[in-house]
Enzyme design. Structure first.
Site, PDB file in Angstrom:
ATOM      1  N   THR A 363      -8.834  61.837   8.691  1.00 17.30           N
ATOM      2  CA  THR A 363      -8.046  62.250   7.957  1.00 17.30           C
ATOM      3  C   THR A 363      -7.795  63.675   8.511  1.00 17.30           C
ATOM      4  OG1 THR A 363      -8.932  60.933   6.175  1.00 17.30           O
ATOM      5  CG2 THR A 363      -7.735  63.019   5.579  1.00 17.30           C
ATOM      6  N   ASN A 383      -6.932  56.693   7.249  1.00 17.01           N
ATOM      7  CA  ASN A 383      -8.188  56.223   6.927  1.00 17.01           C
ATOM      8  C   ASN A 383      -9.279  56.305   8.067  1.00 17.01           C
ATOM      9  OD1 ASN A 383     -10.414  55.258   4.975  1.00 17.01           O
ATOM     10  ND2 ASN A 383     -10.023  53.248   5.689  1.00 17.01           N
TER      11      ASN A 383
END
Length: 555
Positions: A363, A383
């Site tokens: 992230t 993700n």
């Protein structure tokens, strides 16, 4: 409805917030993205326009962490009105989602389909979210804000060591798909940091969006190409899935702590509720007067209780009824505080059962304050590193693997160890739970824009960062401070080397805490504004050599 602990800032505080600055501050995970934001500010854009430039530039230069094929959560604060909005551009499940796609023949979870390839990908929210904030809160046309990213994608850049390493680690997955190989390994291997990395396919998709807004991504040729590629590789996306996606605005969570207003992310983020719960537990405790061991003990026990609740109750607010009034209540926090033993660790097994995720370290986050005092805190993701590894054909868009953030198989863990229940079960059109926690901390004379990547550790990083800011630390001190983390299960305290003294570790172990040293984590980006002396500061996490926190004179 969310119960807000505070209705609004006082008029006098608002007047101070409306003061104009002679500079702007941006802190992001990549220097090229930070400079893209300043370029847009120099052309007359505001913090929102700059955020679009930073976000899309990160899609080009830091695809291992976020991008057009993923999603984001953001807080935006308008200095003129004092209004704060939370924008939910989280990915959502395609209509045809089914549990059987994520099971092996023997009925056990199929980690490959939930993490790699098109079945792992939720419908992206990133482009819709950017188009939404541009039209409602930006000053420039969307095409202007996209210009720096298009230039980076077309002309190329020197890839960071982190990007080159990510491609090398995921090479086996990338080689399954021709478009992924073409994008990330055009010469058959991971790029070198001394070479030039170009992304002409993503540049064309960005140009389509510049010309047609969100429709340039969710409808027409780009959408058709993505759906064609997804279906050819075994996925279930449809053109209707893409056309149906909408970014949503939700009421942020607000609470008072230590003389400051903390504004943070509501569900489908789990982070804001957990942070509010932790701060409410600690509110009557004067942490400054406690010794290191006792202070750390109370932080750990607040984390433990908040994470138990975060995993038990939270999900997509459009699909799940959550007891938010209870979780955000000071009275509920009073009861949790009473269960903390001053001289002994609470074993997680003593609390009602729930299951927690292992932290993931991917992230990205960036923070912006412009010369007018407008604020943006945005956390974006695909993700795990390089998401699904699947590039959707000639669109050049690397797709996320956020489907794994659902409880895809009841009672079975996801990539980060999460064993979920019905609150986070996959349903077509539903958004998966997230730990992303973009936040503001606003006081009479100081404010901060704060956030970080880091899976479940995002929540504790932002929590500790908020406490540090309220305690008087600067932006650089906040990003550099050593971290601890507890997430209910596994029942252990993770700590960075140097975060605890030897004496404190001995005492904490004697109290029953299990300590686990881990390599440093997180990639926090913070901008602070000291309104009393009109000083702006920006800092990127020193754990990340590619980041840049910068203050630049307003043009």
């Amino acid at each position: 409805m969310l119960a807000l602990a505070l209705a609004a800032l006082s008029l006098s505080a608002q007047a101070r917030e409306n003061k104009k600055l002679d500079a702007a501050g941006i802190a992001s995970a990549n220097a090229l993205a930070t400079e893209a934001g300043f370029e847009t500010l120099a052309r007359g854009g505001n913090a929102v326009d700059a955020a679009i430039s930073v976000a899309t530039s990160l899609s080009v230069v830091q695809p291992e962490a976020s991008g057009m094929g993923g999603g984001f959560l953001a807080l935006i604060r308008d200095a003129a009105t004092g209004k704060t909005v939370f924008v939910d551009a989280r990915e959502m499940a395609p209509k045809a989602v089914r549990e059987s796609d994520y099971l092996k023949a023997d009925g056990t979870p199929n980690r490959d389909t939930s993490l790699n390839g098109p079945l792992a990908a939720g419908i992206p929210g990133f482009p819709a979210g950017l188009a939404h904030i541009s039209s409602k809160y930006g000053k420039l046309p969307l095409a202007e804000s996209l210009r720096p990213a298009i230039k980076l994608a077309e002309e190329g850049f020197h890839p960071t060591a982190a990007l080159a390493s990510s491609i090398e680690r995921k090479a086996e997955i990338l080689r399954r798909y021709p478009a992924s190989t073409r994008k990330f390994m055009p010469d058959g291997k991971a790029p070198q940091t001394t070479g030039i990395f170009r992304d002409p396919d993503q540049a064309r998709t960005l140009r389509a969006m510049a010309e047609r807004g969100a429709d340039g991504f969710y409808k027409g040729e780009v959408a058709q190409e993505m759906v064609k590629a997804v279906k050819a590789a075994g996925g279930t996306w449809t053109l209707e899935d893409l056309a149906a996606y909408r970014a949503k605005e939700r009421a942020p969570i607000e609470l008072a702590y230590g003389g400051y207003t903390v504004i943070t992310a509501p569900p489908p983020s789990s982070g804001g509720v957990a942070i509010a719960e932790m701060l409410n537990i600690l509110a009557p405790i004067d942490l400054k007067r406690l010794g290191e061991t006792e202070r750390t003990h109370y932080l750990i026990e607040a984390m433990r209780r908040a994470f138990r609740d975060h995993n038990e109750y939270l999900g997509d607010p459009d699909f799940v009824d959550m007891p938010l009034d209870m979780l955000l209540s000071r009275h509920y926090a009073d009861g949790l505080r009473q269960s903390i033993l001053r001289d002994r660790a609470t074993k997680s097994e003593w609390l009602p059962a729930a299951h927690a995720p292992e932290p993931g370290m991917h992230t990205t986050h960036f923070s912006i304050i412009d010369k007018d005092g407008n604020l943006v805190s945005m956390t974006a993701t695909v993700n795990t590193t390089l998401g699904s590894g699947f590039v959707a054909g000639a669109s050049g868009i690397l797709l996320n693997n956020e489907m794994d953030d659902f409880a895809l198989v009841s009672g079975k863990p996801n990539a980060f160890g999460l064993i979920g229940g019905s609150a986070n079960a996959p349903v077509g059109g539903k958004r998966m739970l997230s730990s992303m926690t973009p936040s503001f901390v606003i006081g009479k004379d100081r404010l901060a824009v704060i956030g970080s990547p880091g899976g479940s550790t995002i929540i504790t990083q932002v929590f500790e960062g908020i406490l540090a800011f309220i305690g008087g630390k600067s932006a650089s001190e906040i990003t550099a401070q050593k971290r601890i983390h507890h997430q209910y299960l596994p029942d252990r305290v993770d700590y960075e080397p140097g975060s605890l003294s030897d004496e404190a570790m001995t005492k904490l172990r004697a109290m029953g805490h299990t300590l686990n040293e881990r390599s440093p984590w997180g990639n926090m980006n913070v901008v602070t504004w000291d309104k009393a002396d009109h000083r702006l500061s920006a800092a990127s996490d020193p754990r990340n050599s590619a980041g840049l926190g910068k203050v630049e004179a307003a043009k």
